[in-house]
Design a protein around this motif. Structure first.
Motif: not given
Length: 71
Positions: A16-20, A22-29, A48-52
């Motif tokens: 869920a963290l990874i999907v969320g 990705c959706v958040l970052i993609a919304s700024f594309s 790409g590193i911060v989500w860790i």
């Protein structure tokens, strides 16, 4: 030894963290797409590193049931 319910819940939380994220970052594309390429590179490498970061306490909780290392 009984299996812990924390591992499946934690695995679901990681997905869920990874999907969320990705959706958040993609919304700024649309906005990020107008930036210079090198700035985009820095942004995407950083995000790409911060989500860790939240994974360490989550993995600790999955293994021990605690959110922090005891002192």
């Amino acid at each position: 030894m009984n299996p812990s319910w924390r591992k499946p819940v934690g695995a679901f939380a990681i997905v869920a963290l990874i999907v969320g994220w990705c959706v958040l970052i993609a919304s700024f594309s649309a906005t990020i797409g107008r930036w210079p390429i090198l700035i985009q590179l820095v942004f995407y490498v950083f995000t790409g590193i911060v989500w860790i970061v939240p994974l360490k306490p989550l993995l600790l909780w999955m293994e021990t049931g605690r959110w922090r290392v005891p002192r």
